[in-house]
Write a protein that holds these residues in place. Structure first.
Motif, PDB file in Angstrom:
ATOM      1  N   UNK A   1       0.863  -1.185   0.000  1.00 28.87           N
ATOM      2  CA  UNK A   1       0.000   0.000   0.000  1.00 28.87           C
ATOM      3  C   UNK A   1       0.894   1.227   0.000  1.00 28.87           C
ATOM      4  N   UNK A   2       0.307   2.347  -0.383  1.00 31.95           N
ATOM      5  CA  UNK A   2       1.026   3.620  -0.352  1.00 31.95           C
ATOM      6  C   UNK A   2       0.298   4.587   0.566  1.00 31.95           C
ATOM      7  N   UNK A   3       1.061   5.494   1.161  1.00 32.27           N
ATOM      8  CA  UNK A   3       0.512   6.545   2.011  1.00 32.27           C
ATOM      9  C   UNK A   3       0.895   7.882   1.387  1.00 32.27           C
ATOM     10  N   UNK A   4      -0.108   8.687   1.073  1.00 25.83           N
ATOM     11  CA  UNK A   4       0.097  10.011   0.493  1.00 25.83           C
ATOM     12  C   UNK A   4      -0.322  11.042   1.540  1.00 25.83           C
ATOM     13  N   UNK A   5       0.604  11.916   1.942  1.00 29.94           N
ATOM     14  CA  UNK A   5       0.341  12.868   3.023  1.00 29.94           C
ATOM     15  C   UNK A   5       0.617  14.292   2.563  1.00 29.94           C
ATOM     16  N   UNK A   6      -0.209  15.227   3.025  1.00 25.60           N
ATOM     17  CA  UNK A   6       0.100  16.639   2.844  1.00 25.60           C
ATOM     18  C   UNK A   6       1.119  17.003   3.921  1.00 25.60           C
ATOM     19  N   UNK A   7       2.372  17.168   3.487  1.00 28.11           N
ATOM     20  CA  UNK A   7       3.469  17.379   4.431  1.00 28.11           C
ATOM     21  C   UNK A   7       3.559  18.835   4.870  1.00 28.11           C
ATOM     22  N   UNK A   8       3.287  19.767   3.960  1.00 28.42           N
ATOM     23  CA  UNK A   8       3.400  21.184   4.280  1.00 28.42           C
ATOM     24  C   UNK A   8       2.518  21.983   3.338  1.00 28.42           C
ATOM     25  N   UNK A   9       2.003  23.100   3.819  1.00 27.35           N
ATOM     26  CA  UNK A   9       1.128  23.967   3.039  1.00 27.35           C
ATOM     27  C   UNK A   9       1.586  25.405   3.193  1.00 27.35           C
ATOM     28  N   UNK A  10       1.650  26.131   2.080  1.00 23.52           N
ATOM     29  CA  UNK A  10       1.892  27.572   2.094  1.00 23.52           C
ATOM     30  C   UNK A  10       0.792  28.228   1.271  1.00 23.52           C
ATOM     31  N   UNK A  11       0.089  29.171   1.871  1.00 19.18           N
ATOM     32  CA  UNK A  11      -0.998  29.829   1.175  1.00 19.18           C
ATOM     33  C   UNK A  11      -2.250  28.985   1.134  1.00 19.18           C
ATOM     34  N   UNK A  12      -3.101  29.251   0.154  1.00 14.66           N
ATOM     35  CA  UNK A  12      -4.397  28.576   0.038  1.00 14.66           C
ATOM     36  C   UNK A  12      -4.236  27.218  -0.620  1.00 14.66           C
ATOM     37  N   UNK A  13      -4.836  26.197  -0.012  1.00 13.83           N
ATOM     38  CA  UNK A  13      -4.753  24.829  -0.534  1.00 13.83           C
ATOM     39  C   UNK A  13      -6.052  24.098  -0.223  1.00 13.83           C
ATOM     40  N   UNK A  14      -6.353  23.026  -0.984  1.00 16.67           N
ATOM     41  CA  UNK A  14      -7.614  22.305  -0.770  1.00 16.67           C
ATOM     42  C   UNK A  14      -7.712  21.645   0.601  1.00 16.67           C
ATOM     43  N   UNK A  15      -6.584  21.151   1.131  1.00 11.57           N
ATOM     44  CA  UNK A  15      -6.597  20.477   2.425  1.00 11.57           C
ATOM     45  C   UNK A  15      -5.468  20.994   3.292  1.00 11.57           C
ATOM     46  N   UNK A  16      -5.561  20.684   4.562  1.00  6.90           N
ATOM     47  CA  UNK A  16      -4.600  21.129   5.554  1.00  6.90           C
ATOM     48  C   UNK A  16      -3.431  20.154   5.674  1.00  6.90           C
ATOM     49  N   UNK A  17      -2.377  20.618   6.347  1.00  7.77           N
ATOM     50  CA  UNK A  17      -1.271  19.726   6.668  1.00  7.77           C
ATOM     51  C   UNK A  17      -1.784  18.517   7.442  1.00  7.77           C
ATOM     52  N   UNK A  18      -1.231  17.344   7.120  1.00  5.59           N
ATOM     53  CA  UNK A  18      -1.577  16.061   7.739  1.00  5.59           C
ATOM     54  C   UNK A  18      -2.852  15.432   7.167  1.00  5.59           C
ATOM     55  N   UNK A  19      -3.409  16.002   6.093  1.00  4.50           N
ATOM     56  CA  UNK A  19      -4.448  15.277   5.358  1.00  4.50           C
ATOM     57  C   UNK A  19      -3.782  14.106   4.629  1.00  4.50           C
ATOM     58  N   UNK A  20      -4.483  12.972   4.525  1.00  8.83           N
ATOM     59  CA  UNK A  20      -3.834  11.759   4.012  1.00  8.83           C
ATOM     60  C   UNK A  20      -4.764  10.918   3.153  1.00  8.83           C
ATOM     61  N   UNK A  21      -4.140  10.105   2.294  1.00 12.04           N
ATOM     62  CA  UNK A  21      -4.813   9.056   1.543  1.00 12.04           C
ATOM     63  C   UNK A  21      -4.014   7.774   1.695  1.00 12.04           C
ATOM     64  N   UNK A  22      -4.703   6.653   1.807  1.00  6.49           N
ATOM     65  CA  UNK A  22      -4.072   5.341   1.758  1.00  6.49           C
ATOM     66  C   UNK A  22      -4.478   4.710   0.427  1.00  6.49           C
TER      67      UNK A  22
END
Length: 320
Positions: A17-38
């Protein structure tokens, strides 16, 4: 979403399996830091990092990585406008990791911590290209050399009194939302056979004891089959000062109950805390599913106001 539980299940059933994580955000983005998909090897996935072109691209990369077998983590820096044509205008750094059955032992503590249903902090570092994680026991200690992630969900406790039509619809409406429901009724055989995982059915013996033992941040919803029982539960809940006490019924029912509550000596400020009718103003449908949707939205509003937002260890820019 129980990230590590999903990941462990996929490793057991699919081997990878793979883990996709929002590691860092600058400015406007669809999701926040630590949003994830497996992500599964066949491309199916759990969770979201915000949808759109960003998510499609990261899913494609995760799929390619899985086809190549377990390999070092990848960080991808994406400008949402120039790189992906998204209108958010911000910039995100995405972390993609691949796992196989060799990782089951390492992630077992994370699966266990996640089952506690409260947020926890994980210290992370790169070790030979792979992310090594350790549950933090010293939050605020700056001796760590990597970054920190927050896992788990802060679920607001809900005491739902009544397993009638609206109670059933409300449990379904709350199933995928950040609530933990204790579902109470005095009648046997009224609960359905299939109940969402965030709800626990309880055959109630002592309603006032349930209120007395409820955590102070609990939301209380009263919709039993019996008006005197509704009154007793609501009076007890109002005296405790919970952030939300909702009673199903009309303005006429509220007026009658308030008259009795005053006779019982409840303070006026407590009476003003009562939410009755329940649900968002302007939604007038009386179908159980409509009431449930309206109440779920109202609970989310109250939850947002009641949460004390404190910048955590994941705030600000991260390295690498």
């Amino acid at each position: 979403m129980r990230t590590w539980r999903h990941l462990a299940d996929l490793l057991e059933t699919h081997g990878a399996a793979a883990l996709v994580s929002v590691h860092d955000v600058k400015g406007s983005a669809p999701r926040e830091t630590d949003a994830r998909m497996v992500v599964r090897p066949d491309g199916a996935f759990y969770g979201t990092i915000g949808g759109g072109q960003l998510e499609m691209k990261m899913l494609a990369i995760a799929g390619d990585m899985l086809r190549q077998g377990r390999q070092p983590a990848r960080f991808l820096d994406q400008a949402l406008g120039p790189d992906l044509g998204q209108c958010c205008g911000g910039r995100v750094k995405i972390l993609i990791e691949t796992f196989d059955k060799r990782d089951l032992q390492d992630i077992a503590p994370l699966v266990a911590a996640e089952a506690e249903e409260s947020p926890f902090t994980v210290e992370c570092r790169l070790d030979d290209g792979y992310v090594r994680r350790e549950i933090s026991s010293a939050v605020g200690d700056d001796s760590w050399t990597g970054w920190r992630e927050v896992h788990g969900e802060a679920r607001t406790p809900v005491l739902l009194f009544g397993a009638g039509h609206v109670g059933r619809a409300l449990v379904l409406a709350l199933a995928s939302l950040p609530f933990r429901v204790r579902w109470l009724d005095t009648r046997e055989d009224v609960f359905p056979s299939h109940i969402p995982s965030n709800a626990r059915p309880v055959l109630m013996k002592d309603p006032e004891a349930e209120i007395a033992q409820a955590p102070p941040d609990a939301f209380i919803l009263v919709m039993t089959h019996d008006h005197p029982l509704d009154m007793a539960i609501t009076a007890s809940a109002l005296s405790r000062g919970f952030p939300y006490v909702g009673l199903i019924g009309s303005a006429t029912k509220r007026a009658r109950f308030e008259k009795r509550f005053r006779e019982l000596g409840l303070e006026e400020r407590r009476l003003r805390d009562l939410v009755c009718p329940i649900g968002l103003p302007g939604i007038v449908g009386k179908e159980p599913a409509v009431i449930a949707a309206s109440v779920a939205a109202q609970l989310l509003q109250v939850r947002e106001k009641s949460l004390l937002v404190i910048p955590g260890p994941h705030s600000g820019a991260r390295n690498p």
